[in-house]
Design a protein around this motif. Structure first.
Motif, PDB file in Angstrom:
ATOM      1  N   UNK A  12      32.945  30.998  41.540  1.00 28.81           N
ATOM      2  CA  UNK A  12      32.727  31.941  42.406  1.00 28.81           C
ATOM      3  C   UNK A  12      32.109  30.614  43.840  1.00 28.81           C
ATOM      4  N   UNK A  13      31.181  30.543  43.489  1.00 29.58           N
ATOM      5  CA  UNK A  13      30.313  29.662  44.447  1.00 29.58           C
ATOM      6  C   UNK A  13      31.606  29.032  46.018  1.00 29.58           C
ATOM      7  N   UNK A  14      32.784  27.867  44.862  1.00 29.44           N
ATOM      8  CA  UNK A  14      33.734  27.300  45.627  1.00 29.44           C
ATOM      9  C   UNK A  14      34.636  28.276  45.797  1.00 29.44           C
ATOM     10  N   UNK A  15      33.814  29.473  45.878  1.00 25.15           N
ATOM     11  CA  UNK A  15      35.562  30.545  46.665  1.00 25.15           C
ATOM     12  C   UNK A  15      36.501  30.657  45.919  1.00 25.15           C
ATOM     13  N   UNK A  16      36.866  30.387  45.368  1.00 30.73           N
ATOM     14  CA  UNK A  16      38.012  31.498  44.792  1.00 30.73           C
ATOM     15  C   UNK A  16      37.668  32.446  44.111  1.00 30.73           C
ATOM     16  N   UNK A  17      39.113  33.330  44.263  1.00 27.38           N
ATOM     17  CA  UNK A  17      38.487  34.769  44.438  1.00 27.38           C
ATOM     18  C   UNK A  17      38.696  35.193  42.897  1.00 27.38           C
ATOM     19  N   UNK A  18      38.308  36.362  42.413  1.00 31.02           N
ATOM     20  CA  UNK A  18      38.266  36.917  41.268  1.00 31.02           C
ATOM     21  C   UNK A  18      39.351  36.455  40.156  1.00 31.02           C
ATOM     22  N   UNK A  19      40.670  37.203  41.112  1.00 29.21           N
ATOM     23  CA  UNK A  19      41.914  37.564  40.200  1.00 29.21           C
ATOM     24  C   UNK A  19      41.920  35.372  39.906  1.00 29.21           C
ATOM     25  N   UNK A  20      41.969  34.343  40.818  1.00 25.95           N
ATOM     26  CA  UNK A  20      41.846  32.852  40.559  1.00 25.95           C
ATOM     27  C   UNK A  20      41.307  33.003  38.760  1.00 25.95           C
ATOM     28  N   UNK A  21      39.670  33.552  39.512  1.00 29.88           N
ATOM     29  CA  UNK A  21      39.186  33.092  38.290  1.00 29.88           C
ATOM     30  C   UNK A  21      39.488  33.378  37.069  1.00 29.88           C
ATOM     31  N   UNK A  22      39.713  34.386  36.865  1.00 29.90           N
ATOM     32  CA  UNK A  22      40.483  35.462  35.845  1.00 29.90           C
ATOM     33  C   UNK A  22      41.367  34.571  35.023  1.00 29.90           C
ATOM     34  N   UNK A  23      42.176  34.100  36.255  1.00 25.70           N
ATOM     35  CA  UNK A  23      43.521  33.188  35.367  1.00 25.70           C
ATOM     36  C   UNK A  23      42.918  32.141  34.727  1.00 25.70           C
ATOM     37  N   UNK A  24      42.214  31.138  35.276  1.00 27.11           N
ATOM     38  CA  UNK A  24      41.810  29.851  34.934  1.00 27.11           C
ATOM     39  C   UNK A  24      40.948  30.234  33.709  1.00 27.11           C
ATOM     40  N   UNK A  25      40.973  31.399  33.346  1.00 26.53           N
ATOM     41  CA  UNK A  25      39.712  30.877  32.139  1.00 26.53           C
ATOM     42  C   UNK A  25      40.126  32.169  31.199  1.00 26.53           C
ATOM     43  N   UNK A  26      41.707  32.567  31.626  1.00 26.76           N
ATOM     44  CA  UNK A  26      41.727  33.367  30.584  1.00 26.76           C
ATOM     45  C   UNK A  26      41.490  34.995  30.491  1.00 26.76           C
ATOM     46  N   UNK A  27      40.878  35.623  31.568  1.00 25.09           N
ATOM     47  CA  UNK A  27      40.012  36.807  31.293  1.00 25.09           C
ATOM     48  C   UNK A  27      40.549  37.548  31.926  1.00 25.09           C
ATOM     49  N   UNK A  28      40.112  39.114  31.916  1.00 22.51           N
ATOM     50  CA  UNK A  28      40.030  40.183  32.926  1.00 22.51           C
ATOM     51  C   UNK A  28      39.360  40.685  33.991  1.00 22.51           C
TER      52      UNK A  28
END
Length: 66
Positions: A12-28
């Motif tokens: 998030x601090x690297x400006x990733x969007x919530x959707x991108x973080x979710x996909x990268x971590x395999x989370x909702x």
């Protein structure tokens, strides 16, 4: 802070969007939002910009790769 909270916070601090973080971590997206809110509370910040500053001060910026 948990490892997962830190991973999400770092992205998030690297400006990733919530959707991108979710996909990268395999989370909702809901789980990511919950983890980010928890990280914000634990670090005493209220925005991703503040989050970025605090993580940098702690030497934790760029903790996770994406």
């Amino acid at each position: 802070m948990s490892r997962r909270e830190l991973e999400g916070a770092s992205q998030a601090a690297s400006r990733a969007r919530t959707k991108e973080i979710a996909q990268a971590l395999g989370l909702s997206e809901s789980t990511v939002n919950n983890q980010l809110h928890s990280a914000f509370r634990k670090l005493g910040v209220s925005s991703r910009d503040e989050l970025r500053e605090v993580l940098a001060e702690l030497g934790l910026s760029g903790v996770s790769e994406h």
